[in-house]
Design a protein around this motif. Sequence first.
Motif, PDB file in Angstrom:
ATOM      1  N   THR A   1      17.993  45.695  19.189  1.00 39.31           N
ATOM      2  CA  THR A   1      19.284  45.380  18.574  1.00 39.31           C
ATOM      3  C   THR A   1      19.389  45.895  17.148  1.00 39.31           C
ATOM      4  O   THR A   1      20.391  46.494  16.774  1.00 39.31           O
ATOM      5  N   ASN A   2      18.382  45.637  16.322  1.00 40.81           N
ATOM      6  CA  ASN A   2      18.420  46.008  14.906  1.00 40.81           C
ATOM      7  C   ASN A   2      17.105  45.595  14.258  1.00 40.81           C
ATOM      8  O   ASN A   2      16.272  44.928  14.890  1.00 40.81           O
ATOM      9  N   LEU A   3      16.948  45.963  12.991  1.00 36.64           N
ATOM     10  CA  LEU A   3      15.788  45.495  12.229  1.00 36.64           C
ATOM     11  C   LEU A   3      16.237  45.198  10.807  1.00 36.64           C
ATOM     12  O   LEU A   3      16.647  46.094  10.067  1.00 36.64           O
ATOM     13  N   GLY A   4      16.199  43.905  10.447  1.00 36.94           N
ATOM     14  CA  GLY A   4      16.507  43.479   9.090  1.00 36.94           C
ATOM     15  C   GLY A   4      15.273  42.887   8.451  1.00 36.94           C
ATOM     16  O   GLY A   4      14.143  43.104   8.900  1.00 36.94           O
ATOM     17  N   ARG A   5      15.482  42.120   7.407  1.00 38.27           N
ATOM     18  CA  ARG A   5      14.356  41.505   6.708  1.00 38.27           C
ATOM     19  C   ARG A   5      14.068  40.144   7.311  1.00 38.27           C
ATOM     20  O   ARG A   5      14.902  39.253   7.288  1.00 38.27           O
ATOM     21  N   ASP A   6      12.861  39.955   7.819  1.00 41.08           N
ATOM     22  CA  ASP A   6      12.451  38.664   8.359  1.00 41.08           C
ATOM     23  C   ASP A   6      10.957  38.710   8.646  1.00 41.08           C
ATOM     24  O   ASP A   6      10.377  39.786   8.861  1.00 41.08           O
ATOM     25  N   HIS A   7      10.323  37.561   8.655  1.00 42.37           N
ATOM     26  CA  HIS A   7       8.925  37.402   9.064  1.00 42.37           C
ATOM     27  C   HIS A   7       7.941  38.227   8.222  1.00 42.37           C
ATOM     28  O   HIS A   7       6.856  38.565   8.700  1.00 42.37           O
TER      29      HIS A   7
ATOM     30  N   ASP B   1      23.143  52.652  15.426  1.00 37.82           N
ATOM     31  CA  ASP B   1      23.799  52.379  14.147  1.00 37.82           C
ATOM     32  C   ASP B   1      22.768  51.885  13.131  1.00 37.82           C
ATOM     33  O   ASP B   1      23.015  51.902  11.928  1.00 37.82           O
ATOM     34  N   ASP B   2      21.631  51.420  13.621  1.00 39.52           N
ATOM     35  CA  ASP B   2      20.549  50.913  12.801  1.00 39.52           C
ATOM     36  C   ASP B   2      19.570  52.051  12.487  1.00 39.52           C
ATOM     37  O   ASP B   2      19.139  52.780  13.383  1.00 39.52           O
ATOM     38  N   VAL B   3      19.189  52.196  11.206  1.00 36.82           N
ATOM     39  CA  VAL B   3      18.308  53.293  10.813  1.00 36.82           C
ATOM     40  C   VAL B   3      16.959  53.199  11.510  1.00 36.82           C
ATOM     41  O   VAL B   3      16.363  54.221  11.881  1.00 36.82           O
ATOM     42  N   TRP B   4      16.471  51.984  11.721  1.00 38.81           N
ATOM     43  CA  TRP B   4      15.202  51.830  12.429  1.00 38.81           C
ATOM     44  C   TRP B   4      15.365  52.167  13.910  1.00 38.81           C
ATOM     45  O   TRP B   4      14.419  52.649  14.550  1.00 38.81           O
ATOM     46  N   GLY B   5      16.555  51.926  14.449  1.00 37.42           N
ATOM     47  CA  GLY B   5      16.830  52.337  15.822  1.00 37.42           C
ATOM     48  C   GLY B   5      16.789  53.843  15.977  1.00 37.42           C
ATOM     49  O   GLY B   5      16.265  54.374  16.966  1.00 37.42           O
ATOM     50  N   ARG B   6      17.329  54.552  15.000  1.00 37.83           N
ATOM     51  CA  ARG B   6      17.277  56.028  15.061  1.00 37.83           C
ATOM     52  C   ARG B   6      15.836  56.522  14.993  1.00 37.83           C
ATOM     53  O   ARG B   6      15.464  57.486  15.674  1.00 37.83           O
ATOM     54  N   ARG B   7      15.045  55.852  14.200  1.00 31.89           N
ATOM     55  CA  ARG B   7      13.620  56.223  14.131  1.00 31.89           C
ATOM     56  C   ARG B   7      12.937  55.942  15.468  1.00 31.89           C
ATOM     57  O   ARG B   7      12.102  56.743  15.927  1.00 31.89           O
ATOM     58  N   LEU B   8      13.288  54.837  16.096  1.00 30.84           N
ATOM     59  CA  LEU B   8      12.711  54.514  17.396  1.00 30.84           C
ATOM     60  C   LEU B   8      13.088  55.556  18.440  1.00 30.84           C
ATOM     61  O   LEU B   8      12.258  55.945  19.274  1.00 30.84           O
ATOM     62  N   VAL B   9      14.330  56.024  18.409  1.00 35.11           N
ATOM     63  CA  VAL B   9      14.765  57.048  19.358  1.00 35.11           C
ATOM     64  C   VAL B   9      13.916  58.313  19.213  1.00 35.11           C
ATOM     65  O   VAL B   9      13.544  58.948  20.220  1.00 35.11           O
TER      66      VAL B   9
ATOM     67  N   THR C   1      21.591  55.075  24.229  1.00 31.70           N
ATOM     68  CA  THR C   1      21.916  54.578  22.899  1.00 31.70           C
ATOM     69  C   THR C   1      23.233  53.805  22.916  1.00 31.70           C
ATOM     70  O   THR C   1      24.126  54.063  23.727  1.00 31.70           O
ATOM     71  N   THR C   2      23.334  52.842  21.994  1.00 32.60           N
ATOM     72  CA  THR C   2      24.586  52.141  21.746  1.00 32.60           C
ATOM     73  C   THR C   2      24.949  52.329  20.283  1.00 32.60           C
ATOM     74  O   THR C   2      24.074  52.569  19.442  1.00 32.60           O
ATOM     75  N   GLY C   3      26.240  52.228  19.971  1.00 34.52           N
ATOM     76  CA  GLY C   3      26.630  52.371  18.575  1.00 34.52           C
ATOM     77  C   GLY C   3      28.107  52.661  18.428  1.00 34.52           C
ATOM     78  O   GLY C   3      28.872  52.651  19.401  1.00 34.52           O
ATOM     79  N   SER C   4      28.489  52.951  17.198  1.00 36.94           N
ATOM     80  CA  SER C   4      29.893  53.189  16.879  1.00 36.94           C
ATOM     81  C   SER C   4      30.223  54.671  16.749  1.00 36.94           C
ATOM     82  O   SER C   4      31.394  55.035  16.605  1.00 36.94           O
ATOM     83  N   THR C   5      29.227  55.538  16.804  1.00 35.40           N
ATOM     84  CA  THR C   5      29.477  56.966  16.632  1.00 35.40           C
ATOM     85  C   THR C   5      29.844  57.621  17.959  1.00 35.40           C
ATOM     86  O   THR C   5      29.468  57.124  19.033  1.00 35.40           O
ATOM     87  N   PRO C   6      30.549  58.729  17.930  1.00 36.15           N
ATOM     88  CA  PRO C   6      30.999  59.374  19.176  1.00 36.15           C
ATOM     89  C   PRO C   6      29.861  59.810  20.094  1.00 36.15           C
ATOM     90  O   PRO C   6      30.069  59.960  21.305  1.00 36.15           O
TER      91      PRO C   6
END
Length: 509
Positions: free
Chosen positions: A213-219, A250-258, A270-275
């Motif tokens: 889904t995403n990667l933010g600050r936690d843990h 849409d998540d920068v860490w998601g792009r790195r994972l791809v 992929t999912t996101g808001s870009t075409p």
Amino acid sequence: MMPEPPAAPRPRGTGWLALASVLDVDSAVRISGVGLDSRRIVPGDLYVALPGQATHGARFAAAAVAAGAVAVLTDAEGAGLAGDLGVPVLTVPDPRSKLARVAAAVNGWPATQLLMLGVTGTTGKTSTTFLLEAGLAAAGKLTGTIGTIGFRLGGEELPAVRSTITTPEAPDLQALLALLRDRGADAVAMEVSSHALALHRTDAITFDVAGFTNLGRDHLDFHHDQEQYYLAKRRLFTDGRCRRAVVNTDDVWGRRLVDRLRTDGTPFRTTGSTPDADYRVTSREPLADGRTRLRLATPSGEHAFVLGLLGEFNVRNALTAAAMLDCAGVELATALAGFATASIPGRMQRVPLPGDAPNVVVDFAHTPESVAAALASLPGGPVTAVLGCGGDRDRAKREPMGEAAAGAARLVVVTDDNPRSEDPAAIRQAVLAGARRAAAETGAEVLDGGDRRSAIRMALRRTGPEQWVAILGKGHERGQDIGGVVTPFDDVAVAQQEWAAIRQGGGHG
């Protein structure tokens, strides 16, 4: 620190497993179960004694043997501590890394007999899992769910020891999967936490589809830095742990994972808001009842559906769930019909209040990103945020959480979450400092609301009809940990009680 008590029920009638068939040990021991907690060992179990933060599980090995453990698996230190127990004490360098395989084998490898869908990310795991359950139910599949809110089968809660753990320890997890299999489940949708991945809890499962889904600050109290946090999440998608992946780019860490998935050759969408996203929303229409009608572009065409969950972030979660169902081979048009009625305890949960009440939602938001997202999801008009932060956890996120709240709300009432062993007032001061810093720019009003019940009462009194109150941080939780003592506390019930008292006393003020 000893492991938490098992959070999952066991199946009945497990068979006997020759331990040497799954572990490189010179032993004829046969086991019928496996456990980490000496208090919950039953006859025939293998007791696995792990090193902890405060003590070693081997110190409780005698109690486990007295309860019926037929052998103990531990490391060299644990073997020394255990002494002569009258049962085999088997030593391996890293017993935790072997645990999932033993637990899966003794339960008959249940994950291989279920459609396994796993979701990881800082936020959105629970919502995505409930959407997966709703979609699978609409497609006629009996589904088990595993995650922060507990364990369910076909939408009904399974009795279990309450815990804040998201993904159970391997013995509990594999026993739960076996129970779901034995009760006729077709599929399992589960949250996969970074702790679970780092601690090998899901190592014996190959997920049919894994979602990010995403990667933010936690843990960061556990992972130490963001890079280690990301690498723990990435484990779900590497070394054969999933067959297909769905990633929010849409998540920068998601792009790195791809990029890593491409290198590994793992099939992904992929999912996101870009075409260029494989799954994206092409139109949306708010409905009078608060739901949203969406049109979804997919690799196989467009689909229209209604989403019953509030918030833009739940649109992103719906994208992830839809893509995962599609990749799993579920008929998407049928599954999407289930999204209209999906609801999640403690996740943007509407609290029904009578009379000229404000609109109240309860949400689990407990990171700066999720606080901002929850408040931004509410319709126009003044918003009041009730916000606390847990004790004995990542201290560095407290001020940013306060900043996020004051950046979006017109009134921020800072209160206690689960202070645990820390001074509640000291935690509030950190949150208040961040909120006041942001309020200097936004003009938000920031108040110290004191204890949580008082803060909820204050927020309700200070918020007018049709305006919004967001009670954040604890979500579905039904207890509050103060000084190591957990007392009953349910944000939904307390909001209803306090509003009833306010109405009796003359309403707002």
